[in-house]
Design a protein around this motif. Sequence first.
Motif, PDB file in Angstrom:
ATOM      1  N   UNK A 208      11.651  -2.947  10.908  1.00 20.03           N
ATOM      2  CA  UNK A 208      10.610  -3.951  10.646  1.00 20.03           C
ATOM      3  C   UNK A 208       9.994  -3.792   9.265  1.00 20.03           C
ATOM      4  N   UNK A 209      10.464  -2.782   8.496  1.00 19.35           N
ATOM      5  CA  UNK A 209       9.904  -2.521   7.168  1.00 19.35           C
ATOM      6  C   UNK A 209      10.619  -3.392   6.132  1.00 19.35           C
ATOM      7  N   UNK A 210       9.880  -4.200   5.385  1.00 22.51           N
ATOM      8  CA  UNK A 210      10.519  -5.052   4.363  1.00 22.51           C
ATOM      9  C   UNK A 210      11.329  -4.217   3.366  1.00 22.51           C
ATOM     10  N   UNK A 211      12.528  -4.684   3.068  1.00 22.75           N
ATOM     11  CA  UNK A 211      13.450  -3.986   2.177  1.00 22.75           C
ATOM     12  C   UNK A 211      13.849  -4.952   1.067  1.00 22.75           C
ATOM     13  N   UNK A 212      13.513  -4.599  -0.166  1.00 17.83           N
ATOM     14  CA  UNK A 212      13.894  -5.433  -1.313  1.00 17.83           C
ATOM     15  C   UNK A 212      14.899  -4.664  -2.164  1.00 17.83           C
ATOM     16  N   UNK A 213      16.067  -5.273  -2.362  1.00 20.08           N
ATOM     17  CA  UNK A 213      17.129  -4.657  -3.164  1.00 20.08           C
ATOM     18  C   UNK A 213      17.120  -5.281  -4.554  1.00 20.08           C
ATOM     19  N   UNK A 214      17.096  -4.437  -5.559  1.00 22.96           N
ATOM     20  CA  UNK A 214      17.017  -4.899  -6.949  1.00 22.96           C
ATOM     21  C   UNK A 214      18.410  -4.825  -7.581  1.00 22.96           C
TER      22      UNK A 214
ATOM     23  N   UNK B  74       0.799  -1.231   0.000  1.00 20.70           N
ATOM     24  CA  UNK B  74       0.000   0.000   0.000  1.00 20.70           C
ATOM     25  C   UNK B  74       0.830   1.279   0.000  1.00 20.70           C
ATOM     26  N   UNK B  75       2.079   1.224   0.534  1.00 19.61           N
ATOM     27  CA  UNK B  75       2.888   2.442   0.665  1.00 19.61           C
ATOM     28  C   UNK B  75       4.350   2.087   0.388  1.00 19.61           C
ATOM     29  N   UNK B  76       4.704   2.033  -0.877  1.00 21.20           N
ATOM     30  CA  UNK B  76       6.051   1.631  -1.269  1.00 21.20           C
ATOM     31  C   UNK B  76       6.915   2.848  -1.589  1.00 21.20           C
ATOM     32  N   UNK B  77       8.109   2.886  -1.023  1.00 17.63           N
ATOM     33  CA  UNK B  77       9.095   3.907  -1.357  1.00 17.63           C
ATOM     34  C   UNK B  77      10.029   3.332  -2.420  1.00 17.63           C
ATOM     35  N   UNK B  78      10.108   3.988  -3.570  1.00 14.92           N
ATOM     36  CA  UNK B  78      10.952   3.524  -4.675  1.00 14.92           C
ATOM     37  C   UNK B  78      12.247   4.324  -4.703  1.00 14.92           C
TER      38      UNK B  78
ATOM     39  N   UNK C 119      13.714   8.500   4.628  1.00 18.22           N
ATOM     40  CA  UNK C 119      12.934   7.405   4.044  1.00 18.22           C
ATOM     41  C   UNK C 119      11.797   6.999   4.975  1.00 18.22           C
ATOM     42  N   UNK C 120      12.089   6.905   6.262  1.00 17.66           N
ATOM     43  CA  UNK C 120      11.070   6.458   7.217  1.00 17.66           C
ATOM     44  C   UNK C 120       9.996   7.509   7.464  1.00 17.66           C
TER      45      UNK C 120
END
Length: 298
Positions: free
Chosen positions: A119-125, A40-44, A92-93
Amino acid sequence: MISLPRLFRATLVPAIGLSLLLAVLPARASETVAAFADTSRIAAIGGSITEIVYALGQQSHLVARDSTSRYPEAALQLPDVGYMRQLSPEGVLSVNPSGILALHGSGPKEAVDVLKKTSIPFIEVPERYSHEGILEKIRIVGKALGAEDKAETLAGEVDAKLKAAEKQTALIKERKRILFVLSIQGGKILAAGSETAADGIVKLAGAVNAVEGLSGYKQMSDEAIVTARPDVILMMKNAGPAVSDDELFSHPSIASTPAGNTRKVVRMDGGYLLGFGPRTADAIHDLAVSLYGGQVTD
Protein backbone atom coordinates in the motif's frame (compact mmCIF):
# COMPACT_ATOMS: atom_id res chain seq x y z
CA MET A 1 -4.68 -37.35 0.59
CA ILE A 2 -3.31 -34.27 2.34
CA SER A 3 -5.48 -31.20 1.80
CA LEU A 4 -3.90 -28.20 0.07
CA PRO A 5 -4.30 -25.87 3.10
CA ARG A 6 -2.60 -28.41 5.35
CA LEU A 7 0.17 -29.06 2.84
CA PHE A 8 0.63 -25.30 2.43
CA ARG A 9 1.04 -24.84 6.18
CA ALA A 10 3.34 -27.79 6.57
CA THR A 11 5.72 -27.22 3.71
CA LEU A 12 5.48 -23.74 2.27
CA VAL A 13 4.78 -21.27 5.05
CA PRO A 14 8.04 -21.90 6.97
CA ALA A 15 10.00 -21.45 3.75
CA ILE A 16 8.65 -18.10 2.69
CA GLY A 17 9.22 -14.70 4.17
CA LEU A 18 7.53 -11.38 4.07
CA SER A 19 8.48 -10.80 0.46
CA LEU A 20 6.47 -13.71 -0.92
CA LEU A 21 3.56 -13.02 1.37
CA LEU A 22 3.42 -9.47 0.06
CA ALA A 23 3.74 -10.71 -3.50
CA VAL A 24 0.30 -12.28 -3.36
CA LEU A 25 -1.35 -9.13 -2.08
CA PRO A 26 -3.61 -7.38 -4.58
CA ALA A 27 -2.03 -4.41 -6.30
CA ARG A 28 -3.08 -1.05 -4.97
CA ALA A 29 -5.75 0.81 -6.90
CA SER A 30 -3.30 3.21 -8.54
CA GLU A 31 -0.09 1.49 -9.73
CA THR A 32 1.38 4.73 -11.04
CA VAL A 33 1.61 7.92 -9.02
CA ALA A 34 3.54 11.09 -9.82
CA ALA A 35 3.46 12.72 -6.38
CA PHE A 36 3.38 11.36 -2.86
CA ALA A 37 0.29 12.26 -0.83
CA ASP A 38 2.40 11.91 2.33
CA THR A 39 6.04 13.06 2.04
CA SER A 40 6.87 12.71 5.73
CA ARG A 41 8.94 9.48 5.50
CA ILE A 42 10.49 8.91 2.08
CA ALA A 43 12.99 6.13 1.35
CA ALA A 44 15.39 7.19 -1.42
CA ILE A 45 16.92 4.42 -3.53
CA GLY A 46 19.75 5.49 -5.83
CA GLY A 47 22.67 7.85 -5.20
CA SER A 48 21.53 10.50 -7.69
CA ILE A 49 18.00 10.45 -6.25
CA THR A 50 19.25 11.17 -2.74
CA GLU A 51 21.61 13.84 -4.08
CA ILE A 52 18.77 15.57 -5.93
CA VAL A 53 16.57 15.52 -2.82
CA TYR A 54 19.32 17.33 -0.90
CA ALA A 55 19.96 19.75 -3.77
CA LEU A 56 16.25 20.65 -3.64
CA GLY A 57 16.49 21.26 0.11
CA GLN A 58 13.95 18.50 0.75
CA GLN A 59 16.13 16.22 2.89
CA SER A 60 13.85 16.60 5.92
CA HIS A 61 11.46 14.22 4.14
CA LEU A 62 14.00 11.39 4.01
CA VAL A 63 13.78 8.48 6.41
CA ALA A 64 16.29 6.16 4.69
CA ARG A 65 18.72 5.77 1.80
CA ASP A 66 20.42 2.95 -0.06
CA SER A 67 24.13 2.17 0.15
CA THR A 68 24.95 3.99 -3.11
CA SER A 69 23.70 7.24 -1.57
CA ARG A 70 26.94 8.58 -0.16
CA TYR A 71 26.68 12.25 -1.11
CA PRO A 72 26.28 14.66 0.50
CA GLU A 73 28.02 13.44 3.64
CA ALA A 74 24.95 14.27 5.74
CA ALA A 75 23.08 11.48 3.93
CA LEU A 76 25.30 8.93 5.65
CA GLN A 77 23.44 9.65 8.88
CA LEU A 78 20.27 8.10 7.42
CA PRO A 79 19.49 4.40 7.89
CA ASP A 80 20.88 2.27 5.04
CA VAL A 81 18.37 -0.17 3.51
CA GLY A 82 20.98 -1.95 1.36
CA TYR A 83 22.48 -1.87 -2.13
CA MET A 84 19.98 -0.61 -4.70
CA ARG A 85 20.35 -3.68 -6.93
CA GLN A 86 20.09 -6.18 -4.07
CA LEU A 87 17.19 -4.82 -2.04
CA SER A 88 15.06 -6.88 0.28
CA PRO A 89 11.43 -5.82 0.82
CA GLU A 90 11.88 -6.39 4.54
CA GLY A 91 14.79 -3.98 4.70
CA VAL A 92 12.96 -1.20 2.91
CA LEU A 93 9.71 -1.69 4.81
CA SER A 94 11.53 -1.80 8.15
CA VAL A 95 11.87 2.01 8.13
CA ASN A 96 8.09 2.40 7.77
CA PRO A 97 8.24 4.70 4.72
CA SER A 98 5.29 6.77 3.58
CA GLY A 99 6.69 6.58 0.04
CA ILE A 100 9.52 4.93 -1.90
CA LEU A 101 11.44 6.97 -4.49
CA ALA A 102 13.61 4.60 -6.51
CA LEU A 103 15.93 4.95 -9.48
CA HIS A 104 15.14 2.72 -12.45
CA GLY A 105 17.37 -0.33 -12.27
CA SER A 106 16.75 -0.91 -8.58
CA GLY A 107 16.27 -4.57 -7.88
CA PRO A 108 16.13 -7.44 -7.94
CA LYS A 109 12.93 -7.37 -9.96
CA GLU A 110 11.19 -9.71 -7.54
CA ALA A 111 11.86 -7.37 -4.62
CA VAL A 112 10.68 -4.30 -6.54
CA ASP A 113 7.54 -6.14 -7.64
CA VAL A 114 6.79 -6.92 -3.99
CA LEU A 115 7.30 -3.30 -2.94
CA LYS A 116 5.05 -2.07 -5.74
CA LYS A 117 2.26 -4.34 -4.51
CA THR A 118 2.17 -2.94 -1.01
CA SER A 119 0.00 0.00 0.00
CA ILE A 120 3.09 2.25 0.05
CA PRO A 121 3.31 4.56 -2.99
CA PHE A 122 6.29 3.65 -5.19
CA ILE A 123 7.67 6.14 -7.71
CA GLU A 124 10.31 4.91 -10.16
CA VAL A 125 12.59 7.55 -11.66
CA PRO A 126 13.91 6.88 -15.21
CA GLU A 127 17.67 6.68 -15.70
CA ARG A 128 18.91 8.13 -18.97
CA TYR A 129 22.62 8.79 -19.30
CA SER A 130 22.33 12.16 -20.97
CA HIS A 131 22.00 15.89 -20.37
CA GLU A 132 18.21 15.75 -20.78
CA GLY A 133 18.02 12.65 -18.62
CA ILE A 134 19.47 14.54 -15.66
CA LEU A 135 16.95 17.35 -16.00
CA GLU A 136 14.14 14.80 -16.26
CA LYS A 137 15.25 13.17 -13.00
CA ILE A 138 15.31 16.50 -11.20
CA ARG A 139 11.79 17.37 -12.33
CA ILE A 140 10.37 13.95 -11.45
CA VAL A 141 11.90 14.02 -7.97
CA GLY A 142 10.65 17.56 -7.43
CA LYS A 143 7.12 16.66 -8.48
CA ALA A 144 7.15 13.56 -6.28
CA LEU A 145 7.98 15.68 -3.23
CA GLY A 146 5.69 18.59 -4.04
CA ALA A 147 8.65 20.86 -4.80
CA GLU A 148 8.08 21.55 -8.50
CA ASP A 149 9.11 25.21 -8.39
CA LYS A 150 12.38 24.36 -6.69
CA ALA A 151 12.93 21.57 -9.20
CA GLU A 152 12.50 23.97 -12.13
CA THR A 153 15.02 26.35 -10.58
CA LEU A 154 17.52 23.55 -9.99
CA ALA A 155 16.95 22.13 -13.48
CA GLY A 156 17.68 25.55 -14.96
CA GLU A 157 20.92 25.87 -13.01
CA VAL A 158 22.08 22.35 -13.89
CA ASP A 159 21.11 22.83 -17.54
CA ALA A 160 23.29 25.96 -17.76
CA LYS A 161 26.25 24.16 -16.14
CA LEU A 162 25.91 21.16 -18.44
CA LYS A 163 25.79 23.38 -21.52
CA ALA A 164 28.92 25.18 -20.35
CA ALA A 165 30.73 21.89 -19.71
CA GLU A 166 29.77 20.53 -23.12
CA LYS A 167 30.90 23.74 -24.80
CA GLN A 168 34.35 23.27 -23.26
CA THR A 169 34.83 19.96 -25.07
CA ALA A 170 33.01 20.75 -28.32
CA LEU A 171 36.12 21.97 -30.17
CA ILE A 172 38.41 19.06 -29.28
CA LYS A 173 39.54 17.58 -32.59
CA GLU A 174 41.49 14.45 -31.66
CA ARG A 175 39.18 12.57 -29.33
CA LYS A 176 40.74 9.97 -27.08
CA ARG A 177 39.53 6.38 -26.97
CA ILE A 178 38.52 5.37 -23.45
CA LEU A 179 38.20 1.89 -21.98
CA PHE A 180 36.12 1.97 -18.81
CA VAL A 181 37.15 -1.00 -16.68
CA LEU A 182 34.61 -1.91 -14.03
CA SER A 183 36.63 -4.76 -12.55
CA ILE A 184 39.36 -7.32 -13.12
CA GLN A 185 38.58 -10.73 -11.69
CA GLY A 186 40.51 -13.88 -12.44
CA GLY A 187 42.38 -12.04 -15.17
CA LYS A 188 39.12 -11.19 -16.93
CA ILE A 189 38.26 -7.55 -17.64
CA LEU A 190 34.69 -6.33 -17.24
CA ALA A 191 34.29 -3.22 -19.41
CA ALA A 192 31.52 -0.77 -20.32
CA GLY A 193 29.80 -0.86 -23.67
CA SER A 194 26.96 1.33 -24.91
CA GLU A 195 23.83 2.12 -22.88
CA THR A 196 25.84 2.51 -19.67
CA ALA A 197 26.59 5.44 -17.39
CA ALA A 198 30.27 5.08 -18.29
CA ASP A 199 29.50 5.36 -22.01
CA GLY A 200 27.38 8.45 -21.35
CA ILE A 201 29.97 10.31 -19.30
CA VAL A 202 32.79 9.45 -21.72
CA LYS A 203 30.86 10.96 -24.62
CA LEU A 204 29.86 14.07 -22.66
CA ALA A 205 33.53 14.60 -21.79
CA GLY A 206 34.43 14.73 -25.48
CA ALA A 207 35.90 11.24 -25.79
CA VAL A 208 35.04 7.96 -27.53
CA ASN A 209 34.09 4.69 -25.89
CA ALA A 210 36.68 2.20 -27.14
CA VAL A 211 34.21 -0.67 -26.75
CA GLU A 212 32.17 -0.90 -29.93
CA GLY A 213 29.29 -3.22 -30.78
CA LEU A 214 28.52 -4.24 -27.19
CA SER A 215 25.91 -2.90 -24.78
CA GLY A 216 25.99 -3.03 -21.01
CA TYR A 217 28.93 -4.18 -18.91
CA LYS A 218 30.56 -7.15 -20.60
CA GLN A 219 33.55 -9.38 -20.00
CA MET A 220 35.99 -8.80 -22.83
CA SER A 221 38.45 -11.15 -24.44
CA ASP A 222 42.10 -10.21 -24.62
CA GLU A 223 41.80 -9.89 -28.39
CA ALA A 224 38.85 -7.52 -28.09
CA ILE A 225 40.75 -5.27 -25.68
CA VAL A 226 43.77 -5.09 -27.97
CA THR A 227 41.48 -4.32 -30.91
CA ALA A 228 39.75 -1.56 -28.92
CA ARG A 229 43.05 0.38 -28.83
CA PRO A 230 42.22 2.57 -25.80
CA ASP A 231 44.34 5.65 -25.21
CA VAL A 232 43.20 5.86 -21.58
CA ILE A 233 41.83 3.44 -19.00
CA LEU A 234 39.04 4.90 -16.86
CA MET A 235 38.22 3.34 -13.49
CA MET A 236 36.28 4.13 -10.32
CA LYS A 237 37.79 4.83 -6.94
CA ASN A 238 36.28 3.54 -3.71
CA ALA A 239 34.21 0.88 -5.47
CA GLY A 240 34.98 -2.77 -4.87
CA PRO A 241 38.44 -4.37 -4.64
CA ALA A 242 41.18 -1.91 -5.56
CA VAL A 243 43.23 -2.59 -8.68
CA SER A 244 46.75 -1.14 -8.52
CA ASP A 245 48.45 0.43 -11.53
CA ASP A 246 50.96 -2.43 -11.57
CA GLU A 247 48.18 -5.02 -11.65
CA LEU A 248 46.30 -3.12 -14.34
CA PHE A 249 49.21 -2.54 -16.68
CA SER A 250 50.71 -5.98 -16.21
CA HIS A 251 47.59 -7.46 -17.76
CA PRO A 252 48.79 -8.73 -21.16
CA SER A 253 45.98 -7.26 -23.22
CA ILE A 254 46.09 -3.84 -21.49
CA ALA A 255 49.87 -3.77 -21.85
CA SER A 256 49.46 -4.14 -25.61
CA THR A 257 47.33 -1.00 -26.00
CA PRO A 258 48.32 2.67 -26.32
CA ALA A 259 47.04 3.17 -22.77
CA GLY A 260 49.31 0.38 -21.59
CA ASN A 261 52.32 1.82 -23.39
CA THR A 262 51.88 5.18 -21.65
CA ARG A 263 50.42 3.73 -18.40
CA LYS A 264 47.57 6.23 -18.66
CA VAL A 265 44.75 5.62 -16.20
CA VAL A 266 42.20 8.05 -14.76
CA ARG A 267 40.44 7.16 -11.52
CA MET A 268 37.42 9.06 -10.21
CA ASP A 269 34.88 8.52 -7.45
CA GLY A 270 32.15 6.29 -8.84
CA GLY A 271 29.17 8.21 -7.50
CA TYR A 272 30.59 11.48 -8.80
CA LEU A 273 31.61 10.11 -12.19
CA LEU A 274 28.57 7.97 -12.99
CA GLY A 275 25.82 9.53 -10.88
CA PHE A 276 24.16 11.66 -13.57
CA GLY A 277 22.86 14.16 -11.07
CA PRO A 278 23.45 17.77 -9.98
CA ARG A 279 27.27 17.37 -9.97
CA THR A 280 27.62 15.80 -13.41
CA ALA A 281 28.69 19.04 -15.12
CA ASP A 282 31.64 19.21 -12.71
CA ALA A 283 32.42 15.55 -13.38
CA ILE A 284 32.41 16.19 -17.13
CA HIS A 285 34.84 19.07 -16.67
CA ASP A 286 37.17 17.12 -14.37
CA LEU A 287 37.24 14.10 -16.65
CA ALA A 288 37.86 16.26 -19.72
CA VAL A 289 40.75 18.05 -18.01
CA SER A 290 42.24 14.67 -17.04
CA LEU A 291 42.03 13.58 -20.68
CA TYR A 292 42.90 16.77 -22.55
CA GLY A 293 44.57 19.14 -20.11
CA GLY A 294 44.88 22.66 -21.50
CA GLN A 295 42.66 21.94 -24.49
CA VAL A 296 39.70 22.31 -22.15
CA THR A 297 39.06 26.01 -21.76
CA ASP A 298 37.19 27.53 -18.84
